[in-house]
Scaffold this motif. Sequence first.
Motif, PDB file in Angstrom:
ATOM      1  N   GLN A  94       0.919  -1.366  -0.110  1.00 43.82           N
ATOM      2  CA  GLN A  94      -0.030   0.287  -0.091  1.00 43.82           C
ATOM      3  C   GLN A  94       0.795   1.036  -0.565  1.00 43.82           C
ATOM      4  O   GLN A  94       1.977   1.346   0.270  1.00 43.82           O
ATOM      5  CB  GLN A  94      -1.056  -0.041   1.401  1.00 43.82           C
ATOM      6  CG  GLN A  94      -2.051  -1.131   1.184  1.00 43.82           C
ATOM      7  CD  GLN A  94      -2.421  -0.745   2.315  1.00 43.82           C
ATOM      8  OE1 GLN A  94      -2.371  -0.313   3.272  1.00 43.82           O
ATOM      9  NE2 GLN A  94      -4.533  -1.699   2.390  1.00 43.82           N
ATOM     10  N   THR A  95       0.197   2.218  -0.608  1.00 45.89           N
ATOM     11  CA  THR A  95       0.987   3.742  -0.608  1.00 45.89           C
ATOM     12  C   THR A  95      -0.107   4.762  -0.217  1.00 45.89           C
ATOM     13  O   THR A  95      -1.302   4.858  -0.205  1.00 45.89           O
ATOM     14  CB  THR A  95       1.899   4.162  -2.398  1.00 45.89           C
ATOM     15  OG1 THR A  95       1.911   2.345  -2.682  1.00 45.89           O
ATOM     16  CG2 THR A  95       2.214   4.825  -1.951  1.00 45.89           C
ATOM     17  N   ARG A 138      -3.171  -1.481  -3.508  1.00 47.53           N
ATOM     18  CA  ARG A 138      -2.183  -1.510  -4.833  1.00 47.53           C
ATOM     19  C   ARG A 138      -2.413  -1.873  -6.302  1.00 47.53           C
ATOM     20  O   ARG A 138      -2.387  -2.092  -7.426  1.00 47.53           O
ATOM     21  CB  ARG A 138      -1.366  -3.179  -4.512  1.00 47.53           C
ATOM     22  CG  ARG A 138      -2.367  -4.241  -4.395  1.00 47.53           C
ATOM     23  CD  ARG A 138      -1.856  -5.768  -4.082  1.00 47.53           C
ATOM     24  NE  ARG A 138      -2.960  -7.113  -3.611  1.00 47.53           N
ATOM     25  CZ  ARG A 138      -3.132  -7.471  -4.770  1.00 47.53           C
ATOM     26  NH1 ARG A 138      -2.733  -7.889  -6.020  1.00 47.53           N
ATOM     27  NH2 ARG A 138      -3.350  -8.713  -4.643  1.00 47.53           N
ATOM     28  N   LEU A 148      -6.280   8.057  -9.463  1.00 50.66           N
ATOM     29  CA  LEU A 148      -7.178   7.718  -8.201  1.00 50.66           C
ATOM     30  C   LEU A 148      -7.950   8.962  -8.512  1.00 50.66           C
ATOM     31  O   LEU A 148      -9.012   9.228  -7.644  1.00 50.66           O
ATOM     32  CB  LEU A 148      -5.972   8.374  -6.927  1.00 50.66           C
ATOM     33  CG  LEU A 148      -6.387   8.587  -5.865  1.00 50.66           C
ATOM     34  CD1 LEU A 148      -7.054   7.825  -5.256  1.00 50.66           C
ATOM     35  CD2 LEU A 148      -5.120   9.644  -5.166  1.00 50.66           C
ATOM     36  N   PRO A 202       2.568   6.312  -8.034  1.00 46.61           N
ATOM     37  CA  PRO A 202       1.660   6.657  -6.740  1.00 46.61           C
ATOM     38  C   PRO A 202       2.076   8.391  -6.941  1.00 46.61           C
ATOM     39  O   PRO A 202       3.029   8.484  -7.037  1.00 46.61           O
ATOM     40  CB  PRO A 202       1.423   6.359  -5.486  1.00 46.61           C
ATOM     41  CG  PRO A 202       2.187   4.591  -5.955  1.00 46.61           C
ATOM     42  CD  PRO A 202       3.382   4.974  -6.241  1.00 46.61           C
ATOM     43  N   PHE A 208      -5.627   2.681 -12.011  1.00 51.03           N
ATOM     44  CA  PHE A 208      -4.237   3.037 -11.188  1.00 51.03           C
ATOM     45  C   PHE A 208      -5.025   4.752 -11.602  1.00 51.03           C
ATOM     46  O   PHE A 208      -4.091   5.339 -10.881  1.00 51.03           O
ATOM     47  CB  PHE A 208      -3.392   2.904 -12.338  1.00 51.03           C
ATOM     48  CG  PHE A 208      -2.640   1.591 -12.616  1.00 51.03           C
ATOM     49  CD1 PHE A 208      -2.002   1.500 -11.857  1.00 51.03           C
ATOM     50  CD2 PHE A 208      -3.274   0.739 -13.297  1.00 51.03           C
ATOM     51  CE1 PHE A 208      -1.192  -0.020 -11.596  1.00 51.03           C
ATOM     52  CE2 PHE A 208      -2.678  -1.133 -13.446  1.00 51.03           C
ATOM     53  CZ  PHE A 208      -1.608  -0.895 -12.299  1.00 51.03           C
ATOM     54  N   GLY A 256      -5.331   0.396  -6.543  1.00 50.13           N
ATOM     55  CA  GLY A 256      -5.439   1.819  -7.080  1.00 50.13           C
ATOM     56  C   GLY A 256      -6.538   2.230  -6.739  1.00 50.13           C
ATOM     57  O   GLY A 256      -6.953   2.925  -7.203  1.00 50.13           O
ATOM     58  N   VAL A 259      -4.516   4.193  -0.321  1.00 48.71           N
ATOM     59  CA  VAL A 259      -5.248   3.455  -1.466  1.00 48.71           C
ATOM     60  C   VAL A 259      -4.290   2.347  -2.096  1.00 48.71           C
ATOM     61  O   VAL A 259      -3.267   2.183  -1.647  1.00 48.71           O
ATOM     62  CB  VAL A 259      -4.369   4.226  -3.041  1.00 48.71           C
ATOM     63  CG1 VAL A 259      -4.882   5.606  -2.482  1.00 48.71           C
ATOM     64  CG2 VAL A 259      -2.754   3.984  -3.478  1.00 48.71           C
ATOM     65  N   ILE A 314      -0.143   8.894  -1.399  1.00 50.55           N
ATOM     66  CA  ILE A 314       0.666   9.452  -1.579  1.00 50.55           C
ATOM     67  C   ILE A 314      -0.322  11.168  -1.416  1.00 50.55           C
ATOM     68  O   ILE A 314       0.165  12.450  -2.218  1.00 50.55           O
ATOM     69  CB  ILE A 314       0.525   9.572  -3.231  1.00 50.55           C
ATOM     70  CG1 ILE A 314      -1.280   9.832  -3.232  1.00 50.55           C
ATOM     71  CG2 ILE A 314       0.607   8.608  -3.461  1.00 50.55           C
ATOM     72  CD1 ILE A 314      -1.484   9.429  -4.594  1.00 50.55           C
ATOM     73  N   SER A 336      -2.241   6.069  -8.716  1.00 55.40           N
ATOM     74  CA  SER A 336      -2.972   5.660  -7.293  1.00 55.40           C
ATOM     75  C   SER A 336      -1.804   4.663  -7.309  1.00 55.40           C
ATOM     76  O   SER A 336      -1.460   4.181  -5.830  1.00 55.40           O
ATOM     77  CB  SER A 336      -4.153   5.178  -7.630  1.00 55.40           C
ATOM     78  OG  SER A 336      -4.469   4.075  -8.281  1.00 55.40           O
ATOM     79  N   GLY A 337      -1.841   3.963  -8.194  1.00 50.94           N
ATOM     80  CA  GLY A 337      -0.703   2.576  -7.708  1.00 50.94           C
ATOM     81  C   GLY A 337       0.591   2.157  -8.772  1.00 50.94           C
ATOM     82  O   GLY A 337       0.622   2.917  -9.651  1.00 50.94           O
ATOM     83  N   ARG A 338       1.595   1.457  -8.366  1.00 49.20           N
ATOM     84  CA  ARG A 338       2.500   1.190  -8.918  1.00 49.20           C
ATOM     85  C   ARG A 338       2.255   0.065 -10.465  1.00 49.20           C
ATOM     86  O   ARG A 338       1.482  -0.919  -9.516  1.00 49.20           O
ATOM     87  CB  ARG A 338       3.841   1.404  -8.161  1.00 49.20           C
ATOM     88  CG  ARG A 338       5.022   0.392  -8.954  1.00 49.20           C
ATOM     89  CD  ARG A 338       5.786   0.116  -7.476  1.00 49.20           C
ATOM     90  NE  ARG A 338       7.287  -0.329  -8.084  1.00 49.20           N
ATOM     91  CZ  ARG A 338       8.588  -0.169  -8.606  1.00 49.20           C
ATOM     92  NH1 ARG A 338       8.646   1.413  -7.933  1.00 49.20           N
ATOM     93  NH2 ARG A 338       9.168  -0.539  -8.829  1.00 49.20           N
TER      94      ARG A 338
END
Length: 300
Positions: free
Chosen positions: A7-8, A19, A167, A260, A165, A21, A17, A10, A151-153
Amino acid sequence: MWRSSSQTRIFSGGICVTRRGRRCHSTRQMGLGQAIPGAGGTLPTVKLCRFVLHAEPQTPRSGLYYEGRFYETDGEKAIGIHDTESAALLAPIILAPSVRVLETQPSGEGGVNWGYHFNNPTRMVGSNSEVELPEEMGALDVEARIALVISGRGQYVRPEEAHEFILGYAPTLFFRLPDEAESASAHGLPPSAANDVFWALGPVLTTPDELIENLGESLTDYSWQYRLRINGETLSEAETLQGPYGEALALASRFGPLMPGEVFAGPTLAHARGGGQSVRAGDTIELEVQKLGRLVVRLV
């Protein structure tokens, strides 16, 4: 395609967010229709935002706007609730890892070819910002666009998967030095310095689940109704279909992973440049997009 399993965060303070997204908050369940003071117009009830309290202007906070209040979050739950009268909006993200400015050209098969150049992430300002221009800076051109935030890698993203992906979306304004661009062109140099001034993003991020009625043929095609005004005078007002943004995300993720917080600014909606339309100190620029809000920048 591959995705990071972690999870990340930002946003400062944490909009979390996953994984895939997707946010930890379900904005669709919270309803629509509340106006956000300072954001312009009537917007869907829940927005992702960053803000400061008037009593503590040095401490940025982040969270959700819902039914007339700011809900400060730690990524999973509210840790504070603030009335709109006590807070002011900031740019909706902290600092983008990269900023890609998208351009399109018609293809011979009735489609479009996507390309992009990079802009300086550190030059971002939020809505209702006053930007002080150096005395030696002349007139500026301005481009109105719609930006999306990643939102995600993930890498090797297919166009049909790209919506996972994204957000959220927000109005954005990019400023440019026309004299610098002309000088660079005359010397056979790239116009990078002409774009290295500032750009604006805001007022808030609107998530894709609030924009279902705007969708076109794919999950990254959107119809935008916008108005660009300079000093209160409407320069351009229209409704346009843009996308599919998924093609641009697929292109960018071929050579390295999406990260992200990265920003992709869509093709130009409208512009003010040359012929007496360029802007300078004393001007106020407003880009209002239905369902996304109004972005305002004042040059001083």
